[in-house]
Design an enzyme around this catalytic site. Structure first.
Site, PDB file in Angstrom:
ATOM      1  N   GLU A 288       0.678  -1.284  -0.103  1.00  0.00           N
ATOM      2  CA  GLU A 288      -0.058  -0.160   0.026  1.00  0.00           C
ATOM      3  C   GLU A 288       0.910   1.372   0.396  1.00  0.00           C
ATOM      4  O   GLU A 288       0.543   2.124   1.362  1.00  0.00           O
ATOM      5  CB  GLU A 288      -1.230  -0.072   1.343  1.00  0.00           C
ATOM      6  CG  GLU A 288      -1.836  -1.537   1.195  1.00  0.00           C
ATOM      7  CD  GLU A 288      -2.132  -1.334   2.635  1.00  0.00           C
ATOM      8  OE1 GLU A 288      -1.939  -0.064   3.561  1.00  0.00           O
ATOM      9  OE2 GLU A 288      -2.755  -2.311   3.167  1.00  0.00           O
ATOM     10  N   ARG A 327       2.332  20.377   6.272  1.00  0.00           N
ATOM     11  CA  ARG A 327       3.232  19.575   6.284  1.00  0.00           C
ATOM     12  C   ARG A 327       4.121  20.353   7.547  1.00  0.00           C
ATOM     13  O   ARG A 327       4.795  20.149   8.538  1.00  0.00           O
ATOM     14  CB  ARG A 327       3.987  18.836   4.980  1.00  0.00           C
ATOM     15  CG  ARG A 327       3.282  17.605   4.239  1.00  0.00           C
ATOM     16  CD  ARG A 327       3.946  16.773   3.740  1.00  0.00           C
ATOM     17  NE  ARG A 327       4.829  16.036   4.577  1.00  0.00           N
ATOM     18  CZ  ARG A 327       6.478  15.878   4.315  1.00  0.00           C
ATOM     19  NH1 ARG A 327       7.232  16.671   4.063  1.00  0.00           N
ATOM     20  NH2 ARG A 327       7.019  14.891   5.079  1.00  0.00           N
ATOM     21  N   CYS A 361      -2.677  33.714   9.333  1.00  0.00           N
ATOM     22  CA  CYS A 361      -2.562  34.540  10.705  1.00  0.00           C
ATOM     23  C   CYS A 361      -2.250  34.214  11.428  1.00  0.00           C
ATOM     24  O   CYS A 361      -2.918  32.850  12.684  1.00  0.00           O
ATOM     25  CB  CYS A 361      -3.793  35.199  11.286  1.00  0.00           C
ATOM     26  SG  CYS A 361      -3.901  37.129   9.301  1.00  0.00           S
ATOM     27  N   TYR A 389       0.247  14.464   0.900  1.00  0.00           N
ATOM     28  CA  TYR A 389       0.300  15.342   1.915  1.00  0.00           C
ATOM     29  C   TYR A 389       0.160  16.316   1.767  1.00  0.00           C
ATOM     30  O   TYR A 389       0.202  17.106   2.729  1.00  0.00           O
ATOM     31  CB  TYR A 389       0.734  14.462   2.986  1.00  0.00           C
ATOM     32  CG  TYR A 389       1.370  12.414   3.107  1.00  0.00           C
ATOM     33  CD1 TYR A 389      -0.246  12.194   3.224  1.00  0.00           C
ATOM     34  CD2 TYR A 389       1.812  12.145   2.853  1.00  0.00           C
ATOM     35  CE1 TYR A 389      -0.492  10.871   3.094  1.00  0.00           C
ATOM     36  CE2 TYR A 389       2.124  10.934   2.975  1.00  0.00           C
ATOM     37  CZ  TYR A 389       0.598  10.163   3.355  1.00  0.00           C
ATOM     38  OH  TYR A 389       0.273   8.763   3.167  1.00  0.00           O
TER      39      TYR A 389
HETATM   40  C1  LIG Z   1      -1.129   6.787   4.679  1.00  0.00           C
HETATM   41  C2  LIG Z   1      -1.369   4.439   4.642  1.00  0.00           C
HETATM   42  C3  LIG Z   1      -0.430   4.171   3.758  1.00  0.00           C
HETATM   43  C4  LIG Z   1       0.799   4.841   2.900  1.00  0.00           C
HETATM   44  O1  LIG Z   1       1.848   5.749   4.369  1.00  0.00           O
HETATM   45  P1  LIG Z   1       2.807   6.478   2.832  1.00  0.00           P
HETATM   46  O2  LIG Z   1       3.327   6.612   4.298  1.00  0.00           O
HETATM   47  O3  LIG Z   1       2.409   7.095   2.217  1.00  0.00           O
HETATM   48  O4  LIG Z   1       3.257   5.146   2.043  1.00  0.00           O
HETATM   49  C5  LIG Z   1      -0.900   2.928   3.755  1.00  0.00           C
HETATM   50  N1  LIG Z   1      -1.861   2.148   4.617  1.00  0.00           N
HETATM   51  C6  LIG Z   1      -2.410   2.608   5.336  1.00  0.00           C
HETATM   52  C7  LIG Z   1      -3.436   1.278   6.151  1.00  0.00           C
HETATM   53  C8  LIG Z   1      -2.592   3.765   6.056  1.00  0.00           C
HETATM   54  O5  LIG Z   1      -2.515   4.194   6.809  1.00  0.00           O
END
Ligand SMILES: *Cc1c(COP(=O)(O)O)cnc(C)c1O
Length: 432
Positions: A288, A327, A361, A389
């Site tokens: 992911e 960020r 502000c 992000y």
């Molecule tokens: C945010 C998230 C990701 C992705 O994280 P990255 O640091 O952007 O690669 C993958 N899996 C889950 C469950 C997340 O919450």
């Protein structure tokens, strides 16, 4: 341009480079985009996204693997479309993200649904569209999902997100894979949760997943987490519960400021060697990744409004702010900031140390601190590594409309999101 102060190509960002003293994204000049579309303006490189994806695809060549882009990193429709067309699945964390990714053309069977707080309505929505898998984060959620699925006469495909409790002492920057945070099911409770899940008629257990944190720049925490997950898989299967897929989450870091994360293909060569050694290399694998697919594919262009010299600090006030680039304010994060059209030394009084700040502000509204720049009011700066992000976390604070977005593909620049007008920001409100 002074060649000593401005590198021709930017580290970690092969599709964003200077040519003839002009910063380009692929074949498009950023100064032209700023003039035509105004600022703040996000600009993404399609080639950079696809080359980041290609590193994962190389890493998994010959394996049964599904890459699910974690769309919270950047959920703009045209960005999702790039990944959907490249064959990606998606990791979603809300019903809103699910609706959005389907609107971008995703195959629902390749979409997974993560998050600790799924509502019944979101579960129903996901079941009705035929989602690939629910990544369940608690035992209580199993019971609710079971009820919702039975109500629809369905079986919900589930994976349990386990918390591998990777040692924080050696890897203090990992924050989601430790005991004491809200994510996942504790390692020692996982067996009980799996037994419970198999007893619920509305659930079909298909996988296991983990996600140990974000902006990870070393292989070791992944290797440690993988060992812990494989230990669990072997226990769970010994108890007669087959696990079809193993999902290792996301989290691979990018180079913001001299960071040296492993390349995705090199990281996965190590991880696959470990999986093979323990006999799990031929399983269905899922990952992911979010930040590592989009972070260094994007920049945010911003105009210098005022230079404000001071006794202790010189401020360079720009038209992008914490509502566009959250960020730094949220995590004290670092973004490189460079001029789009670098000035010759003779144009200014030399370079000066500035804090680059926005108009919002709040003292927390800064974009970069102590940066040496040669700038004048009216110049355009590029905030680098702004693909992940940033836009997905943007807000309307101070009644600022959100920025426009451009996707560059070769010499073509496509407007993929119009600048939000101020009227858009209060269109849903009414006076009493
Ligand atoms: C945010 C998230 C990701 C992705 O994280 P990255 O640091 O952007 O690669 C993958 N899996 C889950 C469950 C997340 O919450």
């Amino acid at each position: 341009m002074n060649a000593n102060t401005t590198p021709a190509s930017l580290p970690g960002q092969p599709h964003i480079a200077y040519a003839n003293d002009q910063l380009m994204v692929e074949g498009v000049r950023l100064s032209d985009l700023a003039r035509e579309h105004g600022t703040p303006l996000f600009v993404y490189s399609k080639a950079a996204m696809l080359s980041a994806l290609a590193a994962y695809q190389r890493g998994f060549a010959g394996r049964n693997a599904q890459i699910c882009y974690a769309m919270k990193a950047n959920s703009t429709l045209a960005v999702l479309q790039v990944f959907a067309e490249a064959g990606c699945g998606f990791d979603t964390v809300s019903g809103g993200e699910l609706a959005r990714v389907l609107a971008a053309g995703a195959d629902p069977a390749k979409v997974i649904f993560s998050g600790v707080g799924k509502t019944r309505a979101e579960m129903k929505q996901a079941l009705q569209v035929g989602i690939g898998c629910f990544n369940v984060e608690s035992e209580a959620e199993l019971d609710v999902l079971n009820e919702v699925a039975l109500g629809l006469g369905q079986q919900a495909p589930v994976s349990l997100r386990v918390n591998p409790n990777v040692d924080a002492k050696t890897h203090p920057y990992i924050s989601t894979g430790l005991k004491g945070n809200k994510f996942g099911i504790a390692h020692e409770d996982a067996m009980r949760a799996y037994r419970h899940a198999t007893q619920l008629p509305g659930l079909k257990v298909i996988g296991i997943d983990c996600h140990i944190g974000s902006q990870i720049t070393e292989a070791t925490p992944y290797l440690d987490a993988m060992d812990r997950v494989m230990d669990l898989v072997s226990d769970i299967e010994a108890a007669g519960i087959p696990i079809q897929h193993i999902d290792f989450g996301g989290g691979l870091g990018i180079n913001y400021n001299g960071d040296t994360p492993p390349e995705a293909d090199a990281l996965w060569a190590q991880l696959l060697a470990k999986l093979d050694a323990r006999g799990y290399g031929q399983r269905q694998l899922m990952i992911e990744p979010g930040r590592s697919l989009v972070g260094n594919a994007g920049v945010c262009l911003t105009e210098v409004l005022y230079l404000k010299p001071g006794e202790q600090k010189n401020f360079c006030i720009v038209d992008a702010a914490m509502n566009d680039l959250p960020r730094p304010a949220m995590y004290q994060a670092f973004h490189q900031i460079v001029p789009v059209s670098p000035r010759a030394a003779r144009d200014t009084q030399g370079s000066t140390l500035y804090d680059i700040v926005g108009p919002v502000c709040e003292s927390g509204d800064w974009i970069g601190r102590d940066r040496q720049l040669r700038v004048q009011a009216g110049d355009t700066l590029a905030v680098l590594s702004a693909g992940a992000y940033c836009m997905s976390m943007a807000s309307n604070y101070n009644t600022r409309g959100r920025a426009a977005e451009i996707l560059v593909d070769g010499t073509q620049a496509h407007l993929i999101r119009q600048r939000e007008s101020v009227f858009d920001t209060f269109a849903l409100e009414q006076l009493v």
